[in-house]
Write an enzyme that holds these catalytic residues in place. Structure first.
Site, PDB file in Angstrom:
ATOM      1  N   LEU A  37       0.849  -1.183   0.000  1.00 50.16           N
ATOM      2  CA  LEU A  37       0.000   0.000   0.000  1.00 50.16           C
ATOM      3  C   LEU A  37       0.891   1.243   0.000  1.00 50.16           C
ATOM      4  CD1 LEU A  37      -2.839  -0.800   2.581  1.00 50.16           C
ATOM      5  CD2 LEU A  37      -3.161  -0.245   0.168  1.00 50.16           C
ATOM      6  N   ASP A  38       0.520   2.237  -0.794  1.00 52.30           N
ATOM      7  CA  ASP A  38       1.250   3.496  -0.786  1.00 52.30           C
ATOM      8  C   ASP A  38       1.239   4.092   0.620  1.00 52.30           C
ATOM      9  OD1 ASP A  38       1.698   3.422  -3.535  1.00 52.30           O
ATOM     10  OD2 ASP A  38      -0.180   4.445  -3.982  1.00 52.30           O
TER      11      ASP A  38
END
Length: 272
Positions: A37-38
């Site tokens: 996930l960013d």
């Protein structure tokens, strides 16, 4: 410790830094996660400890469901709420325009990943170059958009729920959406709701055998599994060429049947 669970990564921390927190909390040395996930994103993150870290490729992690909010009229180098270059006041987009773009951007889409991404270029992450304002060439990729639901539109903010394939970049989808409207746009919010059958549930310990995308096979002499002994076709109930898992009370193994031969992919993994 062998453990599989779904964690909830908070916003503004990298997936790897969050994993380090989990390792410290659970006092484990070997840990891993699936589906980065960013840093600005939040939501479900599949985490495994011990030998279970070898099993990510056998887990059913698709489709993925995200909720996101686009800020229309804003240009950002990273396609999120960082690195903003300009904010333009634009006229409100009609519902018909939004519905038209939504319908157009379904199915298989070609896209260029963001420069601020974890894609590797010559052994380095793309964002390492982007942070130094160094230009890099990223190859086009394919993602599948299975469904798009409009959650709300309060100009200039458009919120969507997307059901997508593995390898999809929601920031790139946002970029494609904006191009269809002939405007700039960036994400201000991104949350992963679900990965395949994986949904956050207070880091509940999961039975990994329930999540393998493999068929269960059976052997008459379970001691062969316990001892890690060589298997023959005659030992197996199902004899079609494929990968399978077999289990005893304490262990399981992953095997592959190919060209009438059986090989262990993973041998004698403890269930806990």
């Amino acid at each position: 410790m062998n453990k599989l669970f779904v964690a909830y990564k908070p916003r503004d921390i990298s997936s790897n830094d969050y994993l380090q927190r989990l390792k410290k909390r659970y006092k484990v040395e070997k840990a891993g996660y699936a589906g980065t996930l960013d840093p600005f994103a939040q939501g479900t993150l599949i985490v495994a400890f011990g030998s279970f870290t070898k099993l990510f490729r056998f887990l059913n992690k698709a489709p993925k469901i995200y909720e996101c909010t686009m800020w229309l009229g804003v240009k950002s180098l990273s396609l999120d709420d960082k690195n903003i270059q300009s904010i333009e006041k634009i006229k409100e987009v009609s519902k018909d325009e939004i519905e038209s773009v939504k319908a157009k951007l379904l199915g298989e889409l070609s896209f260029i990943p963001p420069a601020f991404s974890a894609k590797r270029i010559n052994g380095k992450r793309a964002y390492e170059f982007a942070r130094k304002n160094e230009e890099v060439k990223l190859n086009s990729c394919i993602m599948n958009i299975y469904d798009c639901e409009i959650l709300s539109y309060a100009h200039p903010f458009l919120s969507l729920r997307l059901t997508v394939s593995e390898g999809a970049y929601i920031r790139s989808y946002c970029e494609l959406f904006a191009k269809e409207l002939n405007i700039n746009a960036t994400l201000t919010h991104l949350k992963r709701i679900k990965e395949g059958a994986f949904v956050y549930e207070n880091e509940k310990n999961l039975n990994i055998l329930d999540y393998l995308c493999l068929k269960k096979n059976y052997i008459d002499d379970i001691n062969k599994l316990e001892n890690g002994s060589k298997l023959s076709l005659e030992d197996l109930k199902f004899k079609d060429e494929a990968m399978y898992f077999i289990e005893s009370d304490k262990y399981f193994s992953i095997i592959e049947l190919k060209d009438s031969k059986i090989s262990y992919i993973l041998n004698k993994v403890s269930k806990c």
